[in-house]
Design a protein around this motif. Structure first.
Motif, PDB file in Angstrom:
ATOM      1  N   UNK A  73     -20.360 -29.194  91.833  1.00 58.40           N
ATOM      2  CA  UNK A  73     -20.901 -30.238  90.966  1.00 58.40           C
ATOM      3  C   UNK A  73     -21.283 -29.601  89.635  1.00 58.40           C
ATOM      4  N   UNK A  74     -20.782 -30.169  88.553  1.00 63.49           N
ATOM      5  CA  UNK A  74     -21.091 -29.688  87.204  1.00 63.49           C
ATOM      6  C   UNK A  74     -21.748 -30.809  86.411  1.00 63.49           C
ATOM      7  N   UNK A  75     -22.826 -30.484  85.729  1.00 61.94           N
ATOM      8  CA  UNK A  75     -23.542 -31.472  84.923  1.00 61.94           C
ATOM      9  C   UNK A  75     -23.146 -31.332  83.457  1.00 61.94           C
ATOM     10  N   UNK A  76     -22.727 -32.426  82.865  1.00 58.99           N
ATOM     11  CA  UNK A  76     -22.422 -32.499  81.438  1.00 58.99           C
ATOM     12  C   UNK A  76     -23.619 -33.158  80.756  1.00 58.99           C
ATOM     13  N   UNK A  77     -24.489 -32.357  80.175  1.00 61.77           N
ATOM     14  CA  UNK A  77     -25.724 -32.873  79.592  1.00 61.77           C
ATOM     15  C   UNK A  77     -25.466 -33.693  78.329  1.00 61.77           C
ATOM     16  N   UNK A  78     -24.393 -33.383  77.621  1.00 62.66           N
ATOM     17  CA  UNK A  78     -24.098 -34.114  76.383  1.00 62.66           C
ATOM     18  C   UNK A  78     -23.775 -35.578  76.665  1.00 62.66           C
ATOM     19  N   UNK A  79     -22.999 -35.803  77.725  1.00 64.15           N
ATOM     20  CA  UNK A  79     -22.552 -37.162  78.048  1.00 64.15           C
ATOM     21  C   UNK A  79     -23.238 -37.747  79.279  1.00 64.15           C
ATOM     22  N   UNK A  80     -24.202 -37.001  79.846  1.00 63.28           N
ATOM     23  CA  UNK A  80     -24.941 -37.439  81.035  1.00 63.28           C
ATOM     24  C   UNK A  80     -23.998 -37.802  82.173  1.00 63.28           C
ATOM     25  N   UNK A  81     -23.101 -36.866  82.482  1.00 67.26           N
ATOM     26  CA  UNK A  81     -22.124 -37.040  83.548  1.00 67.26           C
ATOM     27  C   UNK A  81     -22.277 -35.942  84.583  1.00 67.26           C
ATOM     28  N   UNK A  82     -21.956 -36.259  85.819  1.00 69.64           N
ATOM     29  CA  UNK A  82     -21.809 -35.258  86.869  1.00 69.64           C
ATOM     30  C   UNK A  82     -20.345 -35.247  87.294  1.00 69.64           C
ATOM     31  N   UNK A  83     -19.774 -34.059  87.407  1.00 67.54           N
ATOM     32  CA  UNK A  83     -18.384 -33.904  87.836  1.00 67.54           C
ATOM     33  C   UNK A  83     -18.354 -33.267  89.212  1.00 67.54           C
ATOM     34  N   UNK A  84     -17.592 -33.844  90.121  1.00 64.77           N
ATOM     35  CA  UNK A  84     -17.498 -33.371  91.504  1.00 64.77           C
ATOM     36  C   UNK A  84     -16.055 -32.977  91.775  1.00 64.77           C
ATOM     37  N   UNK A  85     -15.845 -31.754  92.270  1.00 69.18           N
ATOM     38  CA  UNK A  85     -14.498 -31.315  92.636  1.00 69.18           C
ATOM     39  C   UNK A  85     -14.296 -31.435  94.142  1.00 69.18           C
ATOM     40  N   UNK A  86     -13.109 -31.844  94.534  1.00 71.97           N
ATOM     41  CA  UNK A  86     -12.696 -31.915  95.941  1.00 71.97           C
ATOM     42  C   UNK A  86     -11.347 -31.216  96.027  1.00 71.97           C
ATOM     43  N   UNK A  87     -11.363 -29.965  96.515  1.00 71.26           N
ATOM     44  CA  UNK A  87     -10.140 -29.173  96.465  1.00 71.26           C
ATOM     45  C   UNK A  87      -9.706 -28.583  97.784  1.00 71.26           C
ATOM     46  N   UNK A  88     -10.163 -29.144  98.908  1.00 73.58           N
ATOM     47  CA  UNK A  88      -9.721 -28.706 100.227  1.00 73.58           C
ATOM     48  C   UNK A  88      -8.900 -29.830 100.846  1.00 73.58           C
TER      49      UNK A  88
END
Length: 232
Positions: A32-47
């Motif tokens: 999970x990565x937080x983008x503070x500029x745009x107030x977004x959370x990014x979730x990766x699913x790679x399995x």
């Protein structure tokens, strides 16, 4: 890590509110990565899947799963091999999110994905390592943790070796930037290391951990890191 809910905690609050977004996220969440500029959370699913999910944190309390945008089957094959894992780690730089992956023939990749619409703009590859489990940036360059090395990557796609671990079989599990120093965890008994972003000041520290280090964080002048087996 399996992902069922997103937790929103206002800084002035003392309670945690969990919002179920499981209906919008398919697969095992890895990062999970937080983008503070745009107030977004990014979730990766790679399995077993190759998905990336964008969570609008400004609306998720009201919309729940409706605040999630999914980009499925994100990454393809590269390096003449098939996709073996990824997206895994991620970091936001400018208007793009950069995600790591690896392929069946000992090759890793970093994909440049446009945040606004999830379009993969570029995938840059580097042959040799078997995985890429960590990535961060300093606002100009990207830094990628792979087996036995820490790589420096320009936003034009040029790789260089920033540091080489004493044990080439050790995986770099975590990267954290503190000023101009990159701290990293590695999956061998060494556990922890550091290197400056110009390649100077490389050092490794033996933690006596049987399975090395994984996650890491800084509090004041101290570095804290976890070990899967020893729970350090």
């Amino acid at each position: 890590l399996s992902f069922l809910s997103v937790f929103v905690v206002p800084t002035q609050a003392v309670t945690v509110q969990a919002i179920d977004i499981s209906s919008a996220v398919s697969g095992q969440a890895l990062w999970i990565t937080y983008d503070s500029t745009n107030n977004l959370a990014w979730i990766t699913v790679g399995v077993s899947q190759s998905n990336l999910y964008k969570v609008d944190l400004s609306t998720v309390l009201i919309q729940g799963a409706g605040a999630v945008t999914g980009y499925t089957n994100l990454l393809g094959n590269a390096c003449g091999g098939s996709l073996a894992g990824g997206p895994f780690a991620s970091t936001v730089l400018g208007v793009n999110i950069y995600v790591t992956a690896w392929y069946s023939n000992n090759c890793i990749g970093v994909a440049q994905v446009r945040e606004s619409d999830g379009v993969v703009l570029n995938t840059w590859t580097y042959s040799g390592p078997v995985d890429a489990k960590a990535i961060t940036n300093d606002g100009t360059f990207l830094y990628v943790g792979v087996q036995g090395k820490i790589l420096k990557l320009t936003t034009a796609g040029t790789f260089s070796v920033l540091a080489t671990l004493a044990n080439s079989s050790c995986e770099v599990n975590g990267l954290m930037l503190s000023g101009s120093t990159l701290w990293f965890t590695e999956g061998c008994s060494t556990g922890l290391g550091k290197v400056n972003t110009d390649g100077s000041g490389f050092a490794e520290y033996n933690c006596g951990c049987s399975d090395g280090g994984v996650e890491l964080a800084s509090v004041g002048s101290n570095i804290y890191f976890t070990s899967n087996i020893d729970h350090t």
